[in-house]
Write a protein that holds these residues in place. Structure first.
Motif: not given
Lengths: 182, 157
Positions: B34, B36-38, B40-41
């Motif tokens: 949940e 990881f994407p944030h 990463l950005i």
């Protein structure tokens, strides 16, 4: 269906206003598959996290110039496999350990997992996978766990379908033998 | 993805004991996928901000130009290493030595005496004076006067 939504994501990514939202969606779509491919290759979560992060950073940097000669899915997987194999290569150079020593080290890492159970077949399977050479391990994981068709795998690893099939069958037999002997 | 049956059929033939064993074993920290994407950005944006050098990087042609210069230097160095500049001069020198060795001491002595005699003749002096006149024609008189004043008395012509 997958390619259509990838196409949409790509178009949205090229729009500066939607760039971050599109990339978040793309990461959400692929992160688990990429994570489990790399995790089974490198074993440690921390190392996996680094490799997955590097993979998606490279995707972020290259996506705008992605020429769509191949499918986005194949392109992301190719970056992931290259990053993973480079990471393992770097590790080998750092430690100067032989291939069998390195495989043994990874098997020890598997055994160190708090949930490890030597009696369970799935854990024996994880140990057996670590005995395979890197590229064969990659082929086995892509086929056995990720259910990737040989045709797609061939584009990804730039190897003929026949060679991949032979490699997978050989790996499966070796793993079965390992499980029967342990 | 390929049909599960196809993969299972293949396994049934090759390694039947591996059938239906694809359960997950390793654990992932709670909430990892949940967050990881944030994360990463944030990392991607940070990397973009920290790499402005992309605008200052040398254009590709300068790399090619540098490569061409380096190759030229290497090529000419190699050429002159194999064919040194003084090779011709040393050949002439060698030839002269050979020719002089053919002459008798008497001939050489006569040549030196005649050359000295020529330099002491009026003709030689005239040539020198004419040449000198041409050489100094553009020099202002004041400069010549200053030079003559600066010279010690023994060197006066």
């Amino acid at each position: 269906m997958t390619s259509t939504s990838d196409q949409q994501l790509l178009q949205e990514f090229r729009n500066p206003i939607m760039k971050e939202a599109a990339f978040t969606m793309l990461v959400k779509k692929y992160q688990e598959r990429i994570y489990w491919l790399i995790r089974r290759m490198v074993v440690s979560h921390e190392d996996t996290n680094d490799v997955v992060q590097n993979t998606f950073i490279r995707v972020w940097n290259g996506l705008e110039k992605f020429r769509e000669d191949s499918q986005l899915y194949t392109w992301i997987y190719r970056i992931a496999t290259n990053e993973c194999l480079s990471f393992l290569e770097q590790q080998k150079r750092k430690s100067l350990a032989s291939l069998s020593e390195k495989n043994q080290e990874r098997a020890e890492q598997v055994k160190a997992d708090p949930h490890f159970d030597a009696q369970k077949l799935e854990w024996k399977l994880e140990l057996a996978i670590q005995q395979l050479p890197e590229r064969q391990r990659m082929v086995f994981i892509l086929r056995y766990y990720q259910e990737m068709p040989y045709e797609q795998m061939s584009k990804l690893l730039e190897t003929s379908e026949g060679a991949l099939k032979a490699s997978y069958h050989h790996a499966a037999k070796k793993i079965e033998q390992y499980i029967l002997n342990h | 993805m390929e049909k599960k049956e196809t993969i299972q059929d293949e396994l049934r033939e090759v390694a039947p004991s591996l059938l239906h064993q694809q359960q997950s074993t390793f654990q992932v920290p709670t909430g990892y996928f949940e967050q990881f994407p944030h994360k990463l950005i944030a990392a991607a944006n940070k990397e973009e901000k920290n790499s402005p050098t992309i605008f200052f990087r040398s254009p590709r042609w300068t790399v090619f130009a540098a490569a061409a210069v380096t190759i030229s230097i290497l090529f000419f160095s190699l050429y002159y290493f194999r064919n040194p500049l003084n090779e011709e001069a040393s050949a002439v020198d060698q030839w002269a030595k050979q020719e002089i060795s053919k002459l008798s001491e008497e001939h050489v002595s006569d040549y030196i005496d005649n050359t000295n005699a020529f330099l002491q003749t009026d003709t030689a002096e005239k040539i020198e004076s004419n040449d000198l006149a041409v050489l100094i024609q553009d020099i202002p008189h004041a400069e010549i006067k200053r030079l003559l004043n600066d010279l010690p008395a023994t060197e006066m012509p």
